[in-house]
Design a protein around this motif. Sequence first.
Motif, PDB file in Angstrom:
ATOM      1  N   THR A  43       0.824  -1.204   0.000  1.00  0.00           N
ATOM      2  CA  THR A  43       0.000   0.000   0.000  1.00  0.00           C
ATOM      3  C   THR A  43       0.860   1.256   0.000  1.00  0.00           C
ATOM      4  N   SER A  44       2.176   1.110   0.150  1.00  0.00           N
ATOM      5  CA  SER A  44       3.077   2.264   0.201  1.00  0.00           C
ATOM      6  C   SER A  44       3.569   2.645  -1.193  1.00  0.00           C
ATOM      7  N   ASN A  45       3.093   3.760  -1.693  1.00  0.00           N
ATOM      8  CA  ASN A  45       3.545   4.229  -3.008  1.00  0.00           C
ATOM      9  C   ASN A  45       5.033   4.549  -3.009  1.00  0.00           C
ATOM     10  N   SER A  46       5.541   5.116  -1.913  1.00  0.00           N
ATOM     11  CA  SER A  46       6.957   5.490  -1.885  1.00  0.00           C
ATOM     12  C   SER A  46       7.856   4.265  -1.816  1.00  0.00           C
ATOM     13  N   ILE A  47       7.497   3.264  -1.016  1.00  0.00           N
ATOM     14  CA  ILE A  47       8.322   2.059  -0.934  1.00  0.00           C
ATOM     15  C   ILE A  47       8.287   1.298  -2.256  1.00  0.00           C
ATOM     16  N   ALA A  48       7.135   1.244  -2.902  1.00  0.00           N
ATOM     17  CA  ALA A  48       7.037   0.591  -4.210  1.00  0.00           C
ATOM     18  C   ALA A  48       7.815   1.355  -5.275  1.00  0.00           C
ATOM     19  N   GLY A  49       7.977   2.658  -5.078  1.00  0.00           N
ATOM     20  CA  GLY A  49       8.666   3.485  -6.063  1.00  0.00           C
ATOM     21  C   GLY A  49       7.730   4.174  -7.026  1.00  0.00           C
ATOM     22  N   LYS A  50       6.426   4.106  -6.766  1.00  0.00           N
ATOM     23  CA  LYS A  50       5.438   4.703  -7.672  1.00  0.00           C
ATOM     24  C   LYS A  50       5.616   6.210  -7.821  1.00  0.00           C
ATOM     25  N   THR A  51       6.151   6.856  -6.802  1.00  0.00           N
ATOM     26  CA  THR A  51       6.265   8.316  -6.822  1.00  0.00           C
ATOM     27  C   THR A  51       7.508   8.795  -7.569  1.00  0.00           C
ATOM     28  N   ARG A  52       8.349   7.879  -8.005  1.00  0.00           N
ATOM     29  CA  ARG A  52       9.575   8.235  -8.728  1.00  0.00           C
ATOM     30  C   ARG A  52       9.321   8.253 -10.225  1.00  0.00           C
ATOM     31  N   PRO A  53      10.134   9.016 -10.966  1.00  0.00           N
ATOM     32  CA  PRO A  53      10.063   8.915 -12.430  1.00  0.00           C
ATOM     33  C   PRO A  53      10.334   7.460 -12.838  1.00  0.00           C
ATOM     34  N   LYS A  54       9.695   7.000 -13.912  1.00  0.00           N
ATOM     35  CA  LYS A  54       9.811   5.594 -14.338  1.00  0.00           C
ATOM     36  C   LYS A  54      11.252   5.114 -14.456  1.00  0.00           C
ATOM     37  N   VAL A  55      12.126   5.958 -14.923  1.00  0.00           N
ATOM     38  CA  VAL A  55      13.524   5.551 -15.100  1.00  0.00           C
ATOM     39  C   VAL A  55      14.181   5.183 -13.770  1.00  0.00           C
ATOM     40  N   PHE A  56      13.670   5.706 -12.656  1.00  0.00           N
ATOM     41  CA  PHE A  56      14.232   5.416 -11.344  1.00  0.00           C
ATOM     42  C   PHE A  56      13.425   4.393 -10.552  1.00  0.00           C
ATOM     43  N   GLN A  57      12.503   3.703 -11.216  1.00  0.00           N
ATOM     44  CA  GLN A  57      11.740   2.628 -10.576  1.00  0.00           C
ATOM     45  C   GLN A  57      12.443   1.299 -10.826  1.00  0.00           C
ATOM     46  N   THR A  58      12.437   0.447  -9.821  1.00  0.00           N
ATOM     47  CA  THR A  58      13.059  -0.867  -9.968  1.00  0.00           C
ATOM     48  C   THR A  58      12.209  -1.753 -10.888  1.00  0.00           C
ATOM     49  N   ASN A  59      12.883  -2.526 -11.725  1.00  0.00           N
ATOM     50  CA  ASN A  59      12.178  -3.430 -12.636  1.00  0.00           C
ATOM     51  C   ASN A  59      11.944  -4.811 -12.035  1.00  0.00           C
ATOM     52  N   THR A  60      12.566  -5.066 -10.904  1.00  0.00           N
ATOM     53  CA  THR A  60      12.401  -6.342 -10.213  1.00  0.00           C
ATOM     54  C   THR A  60      11.869  -6.064  -8.804  1.00  0.00           C
ATOM     55  N   PRO A  61      11.235  -7.044  -8.185  1.00  0.00           N
ATOM     56  CA  PRO A  61      10.653  -6.801  -6.860  1.00  0.00           C
ATOM     57  C   PRO A  61      11.712  -6.394  -5.832  1.00  0.00           C
ATOM     58  N   PRO A  62      11.419  -5.380  -5.031  1.00  0.00           N
ATOM     59  CA  PRO A  62      12.317  -5.044  -3.922  1.00  0.00           C
ATOM     60  C   PRO A  62      12.469  -6.256  -3.007  1.00  0.00           C
ATOM     61  N   GLU A  63      13.649  -6.386  -2.413  1.00  0.00           N
ATOM     62  CA  GLU A  63      13.963  -7.538  -1.578  1.00  0.00           C
ATOM     63  C   GLU A  63      14.011  -7.163  -0.105  1.00  0.00           C
ATOM     64  N   GLN A  64      13.688  -8.130   0.744  1.00  0.00           N
ATOM     65  CA  GLN A  64      13.842  -7.937   2.176  1.00  0.00           C
ATOM     66  C   GLN A  64      14.431  -9.211   2.774  1.00  0.00           C
ATOM     67  N   LEU A  65      15.619  -9.082   3.323  1.00  0.00           N
ATOM     68  CA  LEU A  65      16.274 -10.183   4.022  1.00  0.00           C
ATOM     69  C   LEU A  65      15.900 -10.088   5.494  1.00  0.00           C
ATOM     70  N   ILE A  66      15.437 -11.184   6.050  1.00  0.00           N
ATOM     71  CA  ILE A  66      15.106 -11.251   7.474  1.00  0.00           C
ATOM     72  C   ILE A  66      16.030 -12.288   8.115  1.00  0.00           C
ATOM     73  N   ASP A  67      16.771 -11.867   9.139  1.00  0.00           N
ATOM     74  CA  ASP A  67      17.679 -12.741   9.890  1.00  0.00           C
ATOM     75  C   ASP A  67      17.400 -12.538  11.375  1.00  0.00           C
ATOM     76  N   MET A  68      16.417 -13.263  11.885  1.00  0.00           N
ATOM     77  CA  MET A  68      16.025 -13.109  13.289  1.00  0.00           C
ATOM     78  C   MET A  68      17.145 -13.534  14.233  1.00  0.00           C
ATOM     79  N   GLU A  69      17.858 -14.594  13.891  1.00  0.00           N
ATOM     80  CA  GLU A  69      18.904 -15.124  14.774  1.00  0.00           C
ATOM     81  C   GLU A  69      19.962 -14.071  15.086  1.00  0.00           C
ATOM     82  N   ASN A  70      20.337 -13.283  14.068  1.00  0.00           N
ATOM     83  CA  ASN A  70      21.354 -12.251  14.258  1.00  0.00           C
ATOM     84  C   ASN A  70      20.755 -10.852  14.417  1.00  0.00           C
ATOM     85  N   GLY A  71      19.426 -10.770  14.444  1.00  0.00           N
ATOM     86  CA  GLY A  71      18.754  -9.503  14.680  1.00  0.00           C
ATOM     87  C   GLY A  71      19.007  -8.464  13.607  1.00  0.00           C
TER      88      GLY A  71
END
Length: 166
Positions: A43-71
């Motif tokens: 639901t976040s336009n800024s995190i998705a990159g919708k508010t940026r000019p198209k040339v500055f939008q990522t063409n692949t899904p943004p990634e999130q690494l989660i490492d609970m063990e190391n916090g």
Amino acid sequence: VESGASNDDIFKAVREVEKFSILGGANLQNPLLPGNWLMVWTTSNSIAGKTRPKVFQTNTPPEQLIDMENGRAVNAETVLGIRNAVRADISPLTKNKVRVQFREFSVGPISFKPEGDKFRGELSVSYLDEDMRISRGDKGNAFVLLRESTQRTAADRIWKGWKESW
């Protein structure tokens, strides 16, 4: 998300899933949580990159690494061949919610560490299975993510289709 449903319909489905998380949501200790996740909808336009000019939008899904063990967690995207990332410390707040303290921001090889603790937030996990995670941030934004190791092809296809709808 994969069906190409409207943003309203996806958000409605997310809220339906969240009704069940009133019982505590997904457990942070679940062995399915760690790993690299690909954001296919938010639901976040800024995190998705919708508010940026198209040339500055990522063409692949943004990634999130989660490492609970190391916090730790890392949010990253690639734009114009340059990897942009935010590194954070995470610590459990409840059974399904972490405190997020952003520690380092980078654009390609250039990085900076913010002073103090003003860049912080929270992230809860409403739903988790082998391939999908639904989370919500402290600002109310909802996120649907797919596991990179098993869903990269589907995530790329879904991201491309969703991005075309902007």
